[in-house]
Design a protein around this motif. Sequence first.
Motif, PDB file in Angstrom:
ATOM      1  N   PRO A 229      37.250  47.670  26.187  1.00 24.70           N
ATOM      2  CA  PRO A 229      38.086  46.775  26.991  1.00 24.70           C
ATOM      3  C   PRO A 229      38.554  45.578  26.165  1.00 24.70           C
ATOM      4  N   ASN A 230      39.673  44.996  26.564  1.00 23.09           N
ATOM      5  CA  ASN A 230      40.132  43.771  25.906  1.00 23.09           C
ATOM      6  C   ASN A 230      40.507  42.736  26.964  1.00 23.09           C
ATOM      7  N   PHE A 231      40.455  41.493  26.552  1.00 22.11           N
ATOM      8  CA  PHE A 231      40.680  40.380  27.478  1.00 22.11           C
ATOM      9  C   PHE A 231      42.086  40.408  28.058  1.00 22.11           C
ATOM     10  N   GLU A 232      43.080  40.683  27.229  1.00 16.34           N
ATOM     11  CA  GLU A 232      44.473  40.625  27.686  1.00 16.34           C
ATOM     12  C   GLU A 232      44.745  41.555  28.858  1.00 16.34           C
ATOM     13  N   SER A 233      44.196  42.764  28.840  1.00 13.25           N
ATOM     14  CA  SER A 233      44.458  43.696  29.937  1.00 13.25           C
ATOM     15  C   SER A 233      43.503  43.502  31.116  1.00 13.25           C
ATOM     16  N   SER A 234      42.478  42.678  30.945  1.00 12.09           N
ATOM     17  CA  SER A 234      41.483  42.456  31.997  1.00 12.09           C
ATOM     18  C   SER A 234      41.624  41.105  32.698  1.00 12.09           C
ATOM     19  N   LYS A 235      42.436  40.228  32.167  1.00 10.62           N
ATOM     20  CA  LYS A 235      42.465  38.848  32.662  1.00 10.62           C
ATOM     21  C   LYS A 235      43.164  38.710  34.015  1.00 10.62           C
ATOM     22  N   PHE A 236      42.797  37.642  34.715  1.00 10.10           N
ATOM     23  CA  PHE A 236      43.418  37.260  35.978  1.00 10.10           C
ATOM     24  C   PHE A 236      43.303  35.744  36.105  1.00 10.10           C
ATOM     25  N   GLU A 237      44.096  35.167  36.993  1.00 10.14           N
ATOM     26  CA  GLU A 237      44.109  33.717  37.188  1.00 10.14           C
ATOM     27  C   GLU A 237      43.292  33.330  38.415  1.00 10.14           C
ATOM     28  N   VAL A 238      42.436  32.353  38.247  1.00 16.81           N
ATOM     29  CA  VAL A 238      41.733  31.746  39.372  1.00 16.81           C
ATOM     30  C   VAL A 238      42.497  30.477  39.723  1.00 16.81           C
ATOM     31  N   THR A 239      42.863  30.371  40.991  1.00 17.55           N
ATOM     32  CA  THR A 239      43.593  29.191  41.465  1.00 17.55           C
ATOM     33  C   THR A 239      42.645  28.383  42.355  1.00 17.55           C
ATOM     34  N   ASP A 240      43.187  27.736  43.360  1.00 17.90           N
ATOM     35  CA  ASP A 240      42.365  26.918  44.249  1.00 17.90           C
ATOM     36  C   ASP A 240      41.980  27.653  45.529  1.00 17.90           C
ATOM     37  N   GLU A 241      42.116  28.988  45.540  1.00 13.43           N
ATOM     38  CA  GLU A 241      41.752  29.782  46.707  1.00 13.43           C
ATOM     39  C   GLU A 241      40.732  30.851  46.322  1.00 13.43           C
ATOM     40  N   ASP A 242      39.804  31.159  47.244  1.00 13.58           N
ATOM     41  CA  ASP A 242      38.833  32.222  47.010  1.00 13.58           C
ATOM     42  C   ASP A 242      39.555  33.532  46.718  1.00 13.58           C
ATOM     43  N   GLN A 243      38.915  34.384  45.920  1.00  8.67           N
ATOM     44  CA  GLN A 243      39.528  35.663  45.549  1.00  8.67           C
ATOM     45  C   GLN A 243      38.556  36.803  45.745  1.00  8.67           C
ATOM     46  N   GLU A 244      39.112  37.985  46.018  1.00 12.78           N
ATOM     47  CA  GLU A 244      38.336  39.211  46.080  1.00 12.78           C
ATOM     48  C   GLU A 244      38.943  40.195  45.106  1.00 12.78           C
ATOM     49  N   ILE A 245      38.094  40.824  44.298  1.00 13.59           N
ATOM     50  CA  ILE A 245      38.536  41.781  43.282  1.00 13.59           C
ATOM     51  C   ILE A 245      37.741  43.056  43.480  1.00 13.59           C
ATOM     52  N   ARG A 246      38.394  44.197  43.320  1.00 16.54           N
ATOM     53  CA  ARG A 246      37.735  45.488  43.393  1.00 16.54           C
ATOM     54  C   ARG A 246      37.782  46.137  42.021  1.00 16.54           C
ATOM     55  N   ILE A 247      36.646  46.700  41.610  1.00 18.77           N
ATOM     56  CA  ILE A 247      36.547  47.363  40.303  1.00 18.77           C
ATOM     57  C   ILE A 247      35.939  48.741  40.520  1.00 18.77           C
ATOM     58  N   ARG A 248      36.489  49.726  39.832  1.00 19.76           N
ATOM     59  CA  ARG A 248      35.930  51.090  39.838  1.00 19.76           C
ATOM     60  C   ARG A 248      35.331  51.370  38.473  1.00 19.76           C
ATOM     61  N   PHE A 249      34.132  51.994  38.498  1.00 18.66           N
ATOM     62  CA  PHE A 249      33.520  52.422  37.237  1.00 18.66           C
ATOM     63  C   PHE A 249      34.303  53.601  36.689  1.00 18.66           C
TER      64      PHE A 249
END
Length: 139
Positions: free
Chosen positions: A119-139
């Motif tokens: 994995p690399n950071f560029e394809s995995s990154k996301f922005e955290v703002t001032d609102e709660d977030q939910e992320i889903r990940i599959r193995f």
Amino acid sequence: MKKLGLFIATLVIGFTGIAQDSKGVTVKVTIENVLSDGGTILGGLHTAETFMKGAGVLNATEPAKAGEVTLTFENVEPGTFAIMVMHDKNDNKQMDMDANGMPQESYGTSGEMNMFGPPNFESSKFEVTDEDQEIRIRF
């Protein structure tokens, strides 16, 4: 009267300090397809500087169970992050590899997974703002 005013001011300042202790937002990560019970789901919230180099800036663990497992990262300040998760089946706190370098334990990242390399950071990154977030990940 001055003592009462001083007491009230001290009390207000004390409560203000407590209220400011919880900064940032909550990032909830659900791993969708944990294949088996046993071991631990390890997760790290990473910056570009920590990605693939060890512990994240925040880390979370939950006992593994077949199906879905949720990790929660609290008090996350705004910024650019990536999440890495793995199923540490034998609880040795590291990714076990075959002799050819292929992972023996399930793993995943936020964003797009590179199926033909690490994995690399560029394809995995996301922005955290001032609102709660939910992320889903599959193995």
